[in-house]
Write an enzyme that holds these catalytic residues in place. Structure first.
Site, PDB file in Angstrom:
ATOM      1  N   ARG A 125       0.824  -1.221   0.000  1.00  0.00           N
ATOM      2  CA  ARG A 125       0.000   0.000   0.000  1.00  0.00           C
ATOM      3  C   ARG A 125       0.853   1.264   0.000  1.00  0.00           C
ATOM      4  O   ARG A 125       0.409   2.320  -0.449  1.00  0.00           O
ATOM      5  CB  ARG A 125      -0.920   0.008   1.218  1.00  0.00           C
ATOM      6  CG  ARG A 125      -1.940  -1.130   1.237  1.00  0.00           C
ATOM      7  CD  ARG A 125      -2.594  -1.190   2.612  1.00  0.00           C
ATOM      8  NE  ARG A 125      -3.507  -2.309   2.808  1.00  0.00           N
ATOM      9  CZ  ARG A 125      -3.115  -3.564   3.029  1.00  0.00           C
ATOM     10  NH1 ARG A 125      -1.834  -3.874   3.039  1.00  0.00           N
ATOM     11  NH2 ARG A 125      -4.009  -4.505   3.226  1.00  0.00           N
ATOM     12  N   ASN A 157      -5.568   4.667   1.658  1.00  0.00           N
ATOM     13  CA  ASN A 157      -4.211   4.133   1.831  1.00  0.00           C
ATOM     14  C   ASN A 157      -3.171   5.006   1.148  1.00  0.00           C
ATOM     15  O   ASN A 157      -3.526   5.756   0.236  1.00  0.00           O
ATOM     16  CB  ASN A 157      -4.153   2.719   1.237  1.00  0.00           C
ATOM     17  CG  ASN A 157      -4.653   1.684   2.227  1.00  0.00           C
ATOM     18  OD1 ASN A 157      -4.331   1.749   3.407  1.00  0.00           O
ATOM     19  ND2 ASN A 157      -5.423   0.738   1.724  1.00  0.00           N
ATOM     20  N   ARG A 180      -9.223  -9.600  10.840  1.00  0.00           N
ATOM     21  CA  ARG A 180      -8.735 -10.713  10.000  1.00  0.00           C
ATOM     22  C   ARG A 180      -8.017 -11.747  10.859  1.00  0.00           C
ATOM     23  O   ARG A 180      -8.196 -12.955  10.687  1.00  0.00           O
ATOM     24  CB  ARG A 180      -7.780 -10.179   8.913  1.00  0.00           C
ATOM     25  CG  ARG A 180      -8.528  -9.429   7.826  1.00  0.00           C
ATOM     26  CD  ARG A 180      -7.610  -8.737   6.837  1.00  0.00           C
ATOM     27  NE  ARG A 180      -8.409  -8.118   5.779  1.00  0.00           N
ATOM     28  CZ  ARG A 180      -8.053  -7.049   5.087  1.00  0.00           C
ATOM     29  NH1 ARG A 180      -6.879  -6.459   5.316  1.00  0.00           N
ATOM     30  NH2 ARG A 180      -8.843  -6.566   4.161  1.00  0.00           N
ATOM     31  N   HIS A 213      -0.950  -0.272   9.095  1.00  0.00           N
ATOM     32  CA  HIS A 213      -1.993  -0.938   8.306  1.00  0.00           C
ATOM     33  C   HIS A 213      -1.345  -1.315   6.979  1.00  0.00           C
ATOM     34  O   HIS A 213      -1.226  -0.488   6.084  1.00  0.00           O
ATOM     35  CB  HIS A 213      -3.210  -0.048   8.069  1.00  0.00           C
ATOM     36  CG  HIS A 213      -4.129  -0.629   7.027  1.00  0.00           C
ATOM     37  ND1 HIS A 213      -4.794  -1.813   7.211  1.00  0.00           N
ATOM     38  CD2 HIS A 213      -4.446  -0.224   5.773  1.00  0.00           C
ATOM     39  CE1 HIS A 213      -5.485  -2.105   6.123  1.00  0.00           C
ATOM     40  NE2 HIS A 213      -5.290  -1.162   5.224  1.00  0.00           N
ATOM     41  N   THR A 266     -11.076  -4.628  -1.914  1.00  0.00           N
ATOM     42  CA  THR A 266     -11.679  -5.001  -0.631  1.00  0.00           C
ATOM     43  C   THR A 266     -12.636  -3.888  -0.231  1.00  0.00           C
ATOM     44  O   THR A 266     -12.340  -2.712  -0.430  1.00  0.00           O
ATOM     45  CB  THR A 266     -10.639  -5.174   0.500  1.00  0.00           C
ATOM     46  OG1 THR A 266     -10.103  -3.890   0.829  1.00  0.00           O
ATOM     47  CG2 THR A 266      -9.501  -6.095   0.092  1.00  0.00           C
TER      48      THR A 266
HETATM   49  P1  NAD Z   1     -11.288   3.433  -6.189  1.00  0.00           P
HETATM   50  O1  NAD Z   1     -10.068   3.761  -6.974  1.00  0.00           O
HETATM   51  O2  NAD Z   1     -12.263   2.472  -6.749  1.00  0.00           O
HETATM   52  O3  NAD Z   1     -12.098   4.779  -5.885  1.00  0.00           O
HETATM   53  C1  NAD Z   1     -11.502   5.943  -5.487  1.00  0.00           C
HETATM   54  C2  NAD Z   1     -12.553   7.047  -5.613  1.00  0.00           C
HETATM   55  O4  NAD Z   1     -11.976   8.267  -5.131  1.00  0.00           O
HETATM   56  C3  NAD Z   1     -13.018   7.293  -7.049  1.00  0.00           C
HETATM   57  O5  NAD Z   1     -14.430   7.280  -7.102  1.00  0.00           O
HETATM   58  C4  NAD Z   1     -12.446   8.671  -7.364  1.00  0.00           C
HETATM   59  O6  NAD Z   1     -13.249   9.427  -8.248  1.00  0.00           O
HETATM   60  C5  NAD Z   1     -12.410   9.307  -5.980  1.00  0.00           C
HETATM   61  N1  NAD Z   1     -11.495  10.436  -5.864  1.00  0.00           N
HETATM   62  C6  NAD Z   1     -10.209  10.533  -6.281  1.00  0.00           C
HETATM   63  N2  NAD Z   1      -9.704  11.741  -5.980  1.00  0.00           N
HETATM   64  C7  NAD Z   1     -10.676  12.432  -5.351  1.00  0.00           C
HETATM   65  C8  NAD Z   1     -10.767  13.735  -4.807  1.00  0.00           C
HETATM   66  N3  NAD Z   1      -9.745  14.588  -4.850  1.00  0.00           N
HETATM   67  N4  NAD Z   1     -11.933  14.101  -4.239  1.00  0.00           N
HETATM   68  C9  NAD Z   1     -12.995  13.265  -4.187  1.00  0.00           C
HETATM   69  N5  NAD Z   1     -12.961  12.025  -4.690  1.00  0.00           N
HETATM   70  C10 NAD Z   1     -11.830  11.606  -5.265  1.00  0.00           C
HETATM   71  O7  NAD Z   1     -10.804   2.949  -4.739  1.00  0.00           O
HETATM   72  P2  NAD Z   1     -11.563   2.062  -3.639  1.00  0.00           P
HETATM   73  O8  NAD Z   1     -11.413   0.633  -3.973  1.00  0.00           O
HETATM   74  O9  NAD Z   1     -12.914   2.622  -3.363  1.00  0.00           O
HETATM   75  O10 NAD Z   1     -10.606   2.368  -2.390  1.00  0.00           O
HETATM   76  C11 NAD Z   1     -10.524   3.682  -1.868  1.00  0.00           C
HETATM   77  C12 NAD Z   1      -9.355   3.833  -0.915  1.00  0.00           C
HETATM   78  O11 NAD Z   1      -9.577   3.057   0.262  1.00  0.00           O
HETATM   79  C13 NAD Z   1      -8.010   3.344  -1.501  1.00  0.00           C
HETATM   80  O12 NAD Z   1      -6.976   4.213  -1.121  1.00  0.00           O
HETATM   81  C14 NAD Z   1      -7.845   1.995  -0.833  1.00  0.00           C
HETATM   82  O13 NAD Z   1      -6.500   1.564  -0.779  1.00  0.00           O
HETATM   83  C15 NAD Z   1      -8.403   2.302   0.529  1.00  0.00           C
HETATM   84  N6  NAD Z   1      -8.754   1.148   1.360  1.00  0.00           N
HETATM   85  C16 NAD Z   1      -8.390   1.200   2.648  1.00  0.00           C
HETATM   86  C17 NAD Z   1      -8.683   0.154   3.498  1.00  0.00           C
HETATM   87  C18 NAD Z   1      -8.254   0.245   4.932  1.00  0.00           C
HETATM   88  O14 NAD Z   1      -8.274  -0.735   5.657  1.00  0.00           O
HETATM   89  N7  NAD Z   1      -7.848   1.407   5.405  1.00  0.00           N
HETATM   90  C19 NAD Z   1      -9.366  -0.963   3.028  1.00  0.00           C
HETATM   91  C20 NAD Z   1      -9.756  -0.988   1.686  1.00  0.00           C
HETATM   92  C21 NAD Z   1      -9.424   0.076   0.849  1.00  0.00           C
END
Ligand code: NAD
Length: 318
Positions: free
Chosen positions: A93, A125, A156, A180, A234
Site C-alpha cells: 500500500r 491508503n 482478520r 496498516h 476489498t
Molecule cells: P477506487 O479507486 O475504486 O475509488 C476511489 C474514488 O476516489 C473514485 O471514485 C475517485 O473518483 C475518488 N477520488 C479521487 N480523488 C478524489 C478527490 N480529490 N476528491 C474526491 N474524490 C476523489 O478505490 P476504492 O477501492 O474505493 O478504495 C478507496 C481507498 O480506500 C483506496 O486508497 C484503498 O486503498 C483504501 N482502502 C483502505 C482500506 C483500509 O483498511 N484502510 C481498506 C480498503 C481500501
C-alpha cells in the site's frame, strides 16, 4: 452547530459505497452526503441507496450528493477517496503514498474551510501516511482524527485464529498493531480466548494442527491481497470497521480499539502515525495505550515506524 446524525462520505467507489450502505443498514445516521471527484458516481450511489428507503427494514435516511459545504454541520467525515492497489500490482500500500498524499491535502484543505468539529475517519491508503499528513499539516484538533488502521487486520487475525480452533471469532481477544499494511504484527502477548492465553490454546481447543505464529502473521497480511486478486478490491470488511468506529464515538462508548493516529511520544515516536489501542468517546480519541510489548514485538513496531517514515519521506512529508 453539529448535527449528530449527519455523515459525509468522500470517495464513493468500492469502499465509499460499502460504507454508505452499512451505515444506512445499521441506522447510524439520519443524513448522509456523498462527495466524489466523479459526481455522477456519487449521484448514482445516493439514488440507489435511497430507493431502499421504502423498505420496512430501512430507517428513512436522507441520502444525497453533496459538496464540501455539507461538512459544516457534519458529525463524521469518512475519507475513502483516492486509488487503491489493483489486482496484480506490487502488494504494498505504501506505493500509493505520493498520489494519495496530494489527494489528502486537497480534500483536507476543503474540509478545514468548513469545520473543525467533525470526527474524521481516515480510510484511504497508505492509511498511516494519509492519517499523518492530515493530522500534522492542518490546524485540526488531533483527537478528532483517527485512521481505521489495524482494526481491520485485528478482525482478520481473529477470523484466522477462529478458523484454526473452529470457534466464533468474537471469542478471540488481542490486537494486531503497527502499520496498516505489510508491517502489521500480532501482539501475541495480548492474545487470549475464553481466558486461556495463547500458549494454552492448542491444548484446550483441540486444534488439528499446532498453531504456527509466523503463518498466521503472514496469512493475515496476504489475505488482503488475496481478496484484491480474487474480487478486484476489498470493501466489506473495511466498511464494518468504519461502522464500528462511528458507533463507538456516536454512543460515547469509551471503548478501546486499535486504530491509527499521529503518534504523540508513545514508545518515543513522533514522526509517523501507527496503530495502538486507543479509547474512543464522543470527544474522539481520548487516550492511547502503550501496551507493554516484549522485545521482539517492540522490534516489529520500530520496523513499522521505519517503513511508514520512509514512505512519508518519499512523498515529501516532513
Ligand atoms: P477506487 O479507486 O475504486 O475509488 C476511489 C474514488 O476516489 C473514485 O471514485 C475517485 O473518483 C475518488 N477520488 C479521487 N480523488 C478524489 C478527490 N480529490 N476528491 C474526491 N474524490 C476523489 O478505490 P476504492 O477501492 O474505493 O478504495 C478507496 C481507498 O480506500 C483506496 O486508497 C484503498 O486503498 C483504501 N482502502 C483502505 C482500506 C483500509 O483498511 N484502510 C481498506 C480498503 C481500501
Amino acid at each position: 452547530p453539529v448535527n449528530q446524525g449527519k455523515i459525509v462520505i468522500i470517495g464513493t467507489s468500492n469502499v465509499g459505497s460499502a460504507v454508505l450502505n452499512k451505515i444506512a443498514d445499521f441506522q447510524l445516521a439520519s443524513e448522509i452526503a456523498l462527495i466524489d471527484l466523479d459526481m455522477d458516481r456519487a449521484r448514482g450511489e445516493a439514488l440507489d441507496t435511497s430507493h431502499a428507503m421504502s423498505s420496512p427494514y430501512s430507517t428513512n435516511i436522507k441520502i444525497h450528493p453533496g459538496s464540501y459545504e455539507d461538512c459544516k454541520d457534519a458529525a463524521f467525515i469518512v475519507i475513502t477517496a483516492g486509488p487503491s492497489i489493483l489486482p496484480g500490482q506490487t502488494p504494498d500500500r505504501l506505493k500509493l503514498a505520493s498520489t494519495n498524499t496530494k489527494i489528502m491535502r486537497s480534500i483536507f484543505g476543503e474540509i478545514t474551510k468548513q469545520t473543525k468539529d467533525a470526527m474524521i475517519i481516515m480510510v484511504t491508503n497508505p492509511l498511516d501516511v494519509a492519517t499523518y499528513v492530515v493530522s500534522t499539516e492542518f490546524d485540526y484538533p488531533r483527537e478528532k482524527i483517527l485512521g481505521t488502521g489495524t482494526m481491520l487486520e485485528t478482525y482478520r487475525f481473529r477470523y484466522i485464529l477462529a478458523e484454526h480452533y473452529d470457534m466464533d471469532p468474537k471469542n478471540i481477544h488481542g490486537y494486531v498493531l503497527g502499520e496498516h499494511g505489510n508491517d502489521a504484527f500480532v501482539a501475541w502477548s495480548t492474545v487470549n480466548c475464553a481466558g486461556f492465553g495463547i500458549e494454552h490454546l492448542d491444548e484446550y481447543f483441540h486444534a488439528k494442527e499446532t498453531l504456527r505464529r509466523e503463518d498466521v502473521e503472514k496469512g493475515l497480511i496476504q489475505t488482503a491481497y488475496d481478496v484484491i486478486n480474487l474480487k478486484g478490491y476489498t470493501n466489506t470488511g473495511i466498511a464494518m470497521v468504519v461502522c464500528r468506529f462511528v458507533k463507538a464515538i456516536l454512543f460515547n462508548e469509551h471503548t478501546i480499539l486499535p486504530c491509527a493516529a499521529a503518534m504523540k511520544g508513545e514508545y518515543g515516536m513522533n514522526d509517523v502515525a501507527l496503530s495502538i489501542p486507543r479509547m474512543l468517546t464522543r470527544e474522539g480519541v481520548v487516550r492511547s495505550f502503550e501496551v507493554r510489548l516484549p522485545d521482539e514485538e517492540m522490534e516489529k513496531l520500530r520496523r513499522a515506524q521505519k517503513s511508514v517514515r520512509a514512505a512519508l519521506d518519499g512523498a515529501g512529508v516532513k
